[in-house]
Design an enzyme around this catalytic site. Structure first.
Site, PDB file in Angstrom:
ATOM      1  N   CYS A 153      -2.123   9.225   2.209  1.00 29.09           N
ATOM      2  CA  CYS A 153      -1.801   8.639   0.903  1.00 29.09           C
ATOM      3  C   CYS A 153      -2.857   9.028  -0.127  1.00 29.09           C
ATOM      4  CB  CYS A 153      -1.679   7.127   1.013  1.00 29.09           C
ATOM      5  SG  CYS A 153      -3.086   6.352   1.816  1.00 29.09           S
ATOM      6  N   GLU A 166       0.885  -1.179   0.000  1.00 27.82           N
ATOM      7  CA  GLU A 166       0.000   0.000   0.000  1.00 27.82           C
ATOM      8  C   GLU A 166       0.913   1.216   0.000  1.00 27.82           C
ATOM      9  OE1 GLU A 166      -3.251   0.047  -0.042  1.00 27.82           O
ATOM     10  OE2 GLU A 166      -3.792  -2.005   0.436  1.00 27.82           O
TER      11      GLU A 166
HETATM   12  P1  NAP Z   1       8.290   4.903   4.575  1.00 24.05           P
HETATM   13  O1  NAP Z   1       9.487   5.745   4.795  1.00 24.05           O
HETATM   14  O2  NAP Z   1       8.309   3.939   3.469  1.00 24.05           O
HETATM   15  O3  NAP Z   1       8.007   4.161   5.975  1.00 24.05           O
HETATM   16  C1  NAP Z   1       6.948   3.266   6.149  1.00 24.05           C
HETATM   17  C2  NAP Z   1       7.426   2.118   7.009  1.00 24.05           C
HETATM   18  O4  NAP Z   1       8.390   1.388   6.264  1.00 24.05           O
HETATM   19  C3  NAP Z   1       8.124   2.559   8.289  1.00 24.05           C
HETATM   20  O5  NAP Z   1       7.863   1.617   9.289  1.00 24.05           O
HETATM   21  C4  NAP Z   1       9.595   2.533   7.875  1.00 24.05           C
HETATM   22  O6  NAP Z   1      10.469   2.389   8.971  1.00 24.05           O
HETATM   23  C5  NAP Z   1       9.600   1.301   7.010  1.00 24.05           C
HETATM   24  N1  NAP Z   1      10.687   1.213   6.060  1.00 24.05           N
HETATM   25  C6  NAP Z   1      11.038   2.108   5.120  1.00 24.05           C
HETATM   26  N2  NAP Z   1      12.067   1.636   4.384  1.00 24.05           N
HETATM   27  C7  NAP Z   1      12.361   0.403   4.865  1.00 24.05           C
HETATM   28  C8  NAP Z   1      13.328  -0.593   4.538  1.00 24.05           C
HETATM   29  N3  NAP Z   1      14.198  -0.404   3.553  1.00 24.05           N
HETATM   30  N4  NAP Z   1      13.337  -1.733   5.263  1.00 24.05           N
HETATM   31  C9  NAP Z   1      12.458  -1.921   6.261  1.00 24.05           C
HETATM   32  N5  NAP Z   1      11.514  -1.019   6.622  1.00 24.05           N
HETATM   33  C10 NAP Z   1      11.475   0.131   5.935  1.00 24.05           C
HETATM   34  O7  NAP Z   1       6.993   5.783   4.369  1.00 24.05           O
HETATM   35  P2  NAP Z   1       6.630   7.100   5.153  1.00 24.05           P
HETATM   36  O8  NAP Z   1       7.333   8.231   4.523  1.00 24.05           O
HETATM   37  O9  NAP Z   1       6.781   6.895   6.604  1.00 24.05           O
HETATM   38  O10 NAP Z   1       5.056   7.165   4.864  1.00 24.05           O
HETATM   39  C11 NAP Z   1       4.532   7.998   3.900  1.00 24.05           C
HETATM   40  C12 NAP Z   1       4.293   7.258   2.616  1.00 24.05           C
HETATM   41  O11 NAP Z   1       3.372   6.209   2.851  1.00 24.05           O
HETATM   42  C13 NAP Z   1       3.647   8.134   1.576  1.00 24.05           C
HETATM   43  O12 NAP Z   1       4.205   7.860   0.323  1.00 24.05           O
HETATM   44  C14 NAP Z   1       2.195   7.705   1.619  1.00 24.05           C
HETATM   45  O13 NAP Z   1       1.484   7.984   0.444  1.00 24.05           O
HETATM   46  C15 NAP Z   1       2.318   6.256   1.906  1.00 24.05           C
HETATM   47  N6  NAP Z   1       1.089   5.717   2.490  1.00 24.05           N
HETATM   48  C16 NAP Z   1       0.356   4.814   1.765  1.00 24.05           C
HETATM   49  C17 NAP Z   1      -0.838   4.323   2.278  1.00 24.05           C
HETATM   50  C18 NAP Z   1      -1.688   3.347   1.506  1.00 24.05           C
HETATM   51  O14 NAP Z   1      -2.549   2.742   2.105  1.00 24.05           O
HETATM   52  N7  NAP Z   1      -1.480   3.159   0.225  1.00 24.05           N
HETATM   53  C19 NAP Z   1      -1.270   4.747   3.530  1.00 24.05           C
HETATM   54  C20 NAP Z   1      -0.486   5.651   4.230  1.00 24.05           C
HETATM   55  C21 NAP Z   1       0.701   6.128   3.708  1.00 24.05           C
HETATM   56  P3  NAP Z   1      11.215   3.660   9.623  1.00 24.05           P
HETATM   57  O15 NAP Z   1      10.165   4.536  10.200  1.00 24.05           O
HETATM   58  O16 NAP Z   1      12.082   3.025  10.654  1.00 24.05           O
HETATM   59  O17 NAP Z   1      11.984   4.317   8.518  1.00 24.05           O
END
Ligand code: NAP
Length: 470
Positions: free
Chosen positions: A263, A229
């Site tokens: 998102c 997602e």
């Molecule tokens: P993110 O940086 O990808 O983080 C999301 C989760 O993934 C966090 O727990 C993060 O841990 C973890 N993570 C990131 N890279 C990782 C890796 N290489 N290995 C293991 N874990 C990893 O996303 P964000 O910036 O927090 O959230 C915003 C994004 O999420 C936006 O793009 C938004 O559109 C999207 N989103 C999508 C939905 C949907 O349902 N489609 C809903 C909400 C948000 P850490 O915090 O430790 O980095």
């Protein structure tokens, strides 16, 4: 990154959490795996009661939970309360309907005997979740899988550890057995190792495209079923027969709710030329009317962004967009408060080569485009490598729905906000990810649909020629 609560309103570091160690990980996986084996063929009744109890605890402790989320990531207290209530709704929904959704289905077949598909749990699910809805994102995966009988291990976001921690405490307080849900504070290497562990049978990530690619790669290498997602640049299309008063009252909310960090926030407003000027004026008036301040204060309508890093990233994106030729129609002024506030901002005249045309801006920045026909609106909406949600406004809901059906995206709402509800599937296409959460579709994400064909005795006379070896 360290797991820390740093209030984005006061910038105070409230609490730092230790990383989980190998023993914590092993305990989570082994208790989860044992529980899966116990749950696999057992009755659901107890889990239904526990899930209802979890819903009750969320409701009883709404203010406390909402306050924790506000401290973690700065959202408005009233919006945090709404999120807690939504979690309770999701838990109740899967407690009420999960068993029905998991009933075996009978198939009509020319095979000899009776064919049915059973719905089994598959094992421990590893969920990696973001901070923007620090409870709801977890509940979307936890509630259906708890009913299925898939224990869950969580890697929550590093900036909302208080919310992940209390979620785990509530699950246990409701009477769920140890191993049902374990929150761990993991680094990325530990997360990859968990994906690879043979006891883990499913991986669910909600987050950015970057995070999604990393975890999907690990899941692919280990042949683990996964759902992604991810981000979006959702279009909000205003057709030329739209009631401007109605749309003006909704458009600003779809961009500024949760400080624009959703998102499915409307990120690209695509407006019919006859309404474009009026739409921009109304949007600017609404953006100018918000009040930045303490997110706990009921009169505040603009929350800070979740972190200094997020605000700096958004500022860079806006600066780059303007440098590449976008017009700053409104905003982009500093807000004189110590927290991580970003003034609601409107950009126009964004050309195809501008980075703002294709990248997700995860904060209170609206991009507004003018179009001259429904087809041009559809083409522009589809000219994105994302496809998560969308909104279409029209005086004629059927015309709106016809346009909606031509948008390459996972979800479109006509003449209303996008809402996330447990009975509606949630998810996208293209770089917004794959798979669905919630609803009948979501509960099946990590279910083994096992075919059983039961014959009284072997019979080789079926019309397909009695094929037995395929
Ligand atoms: P993110 O940086 O990808 O983080 C999301 C989760 O993934 C966090 O727990 C993060 O841990 C973890 N993570 C990131 N890279 C990782 C890796 N290489 N290995 C293991 N874990 C990893 O996303 P964000 O910036 O927090 O959230 C915003 C994004 O999420 C936006 O793009 C938004 O559109 C999207 N989103 C999508 C939905 C949907 O349902 N489609 C809903 C909400 C948000 P850490 O915090 O430790 O980095």
């Amino acid at each position: 990154m360290a797991y820390q609560t740093i209030s984005p309103y006061t910038n105070e570091t409230i609490k730092t959490y230790d990383f989980s160690d190998q023993a914590d990980i092993e305990k989570a996986l082994s208790t989860g795996h044992e529980l899966y084996k116990k749950w696999r063929n057992g009755p659901l009744d107890q889990r239904i009661d526990i899930l209802h109890k979890i819903a009750s605890l969320f409701r009883e402790r709404e203010d406390e939970l909402a306050t924790i989320a506000v401290k973690d990531m700065g959202k408005l207290f009233k919006e945090a309360k709404g999120e807690v209530e939504l979690c309770a709704l999701i838990a109740d929904y899967f407690a009420d309907h999960g068993a029905e959704m998991l009933k075996p289905t009978t198939l009509k077949t020319i095979a000899t005997g009776e064919a049915e598909v059973l719905k089994h749990s598959t094992g421990v699910i590893f969920a990696v979740e973001p901070w923007n809805f620090p409870y709801y994102q977890i509940m979307r995966v936890f509630a259906p899988n708890f009913i299925v009988g898939n224990p869950m291990v969580l890697k929550g976001p590093s900036n909302t550890p208080g919310s992940s921690d209390v979620f785990g405490k509530i699950v246990l307080e409701a009477g769920a057995p140890e191993g049902s849900f374990t929150n761990l504070f993991l680094n990325y290497d530990q997360a990859s190792a968990i994906v690879a562990d043979p006891r883990v049978q499913g991986v669910a990530l909600t987050g950015s495209e970057r995070g999604g690619r990393a975890i999907a790669k690990a899941a692919g290498e280990n042949l683990k079923k996964n759902t992604m997602e991810l981000g979006g640049t959702d279009a909000f299309i205003v057709l030329d027969d739209t009631d401007i008063d109605q749309v003006a009252d909704i458009a600003w909310r779809t961009r500024l709710y949760n400080a624009g960090q959703v998102c499915t926030s409307s990120k690209r407003f695509i407006v019919a030329d006859s309404l474009y000027d009026e739409f921009l004026t109304r949007l600017k008036d609404k953006f100018a009317a918000v009040k930045a301040g303490d997110p706990m204060d009921a009169s505040t309508t603009l929350a800070p962004m979740n972190s200094k890093r997020a605000k700096e990233k958004l500022q860079q994106q806006v600066d780059d967009a303007i440098k590449a030729g976008a017009t700053l129609y409104y905003g982009n002024e500093p807000i004189d408060l110590p927290g991580q506030f970003f003034q609601p901002t409107i950009l126009t005249d964004i050309s195809k080569g501008n980075p703002a045309y294709s990248t997700e801006m995860f904060g209170p920045v609206a991009s507004v485009y003018k179009v001259h026909s429904d087809q041009e609106a559809i083409d522009l909406a589809n000219d994105s490598h994302y496809g998560l949600g969308g909104i279409v406004f029209s005086g004629d809901p059927d015309r709106g729905a016809k346009v909606a059906s031509q948008i390459e995206t996972g979800m479109v709402f006509v003449n209303n906000f996008m809402s996330s509800l447990p009975e509606l599937p949630f998810g996208g296409v293209k770089a917004s990810g794959y798979g669905r959460e919630m609803s009948q579709l979501g509960i099946m994400a990590f279910v083994n649909e096992e075919l059983i064909v039961k014959a009284q005795k072997p019979d080789l006379s079926n019309p397909a020629g009695g094929l037995v070896a395929l």
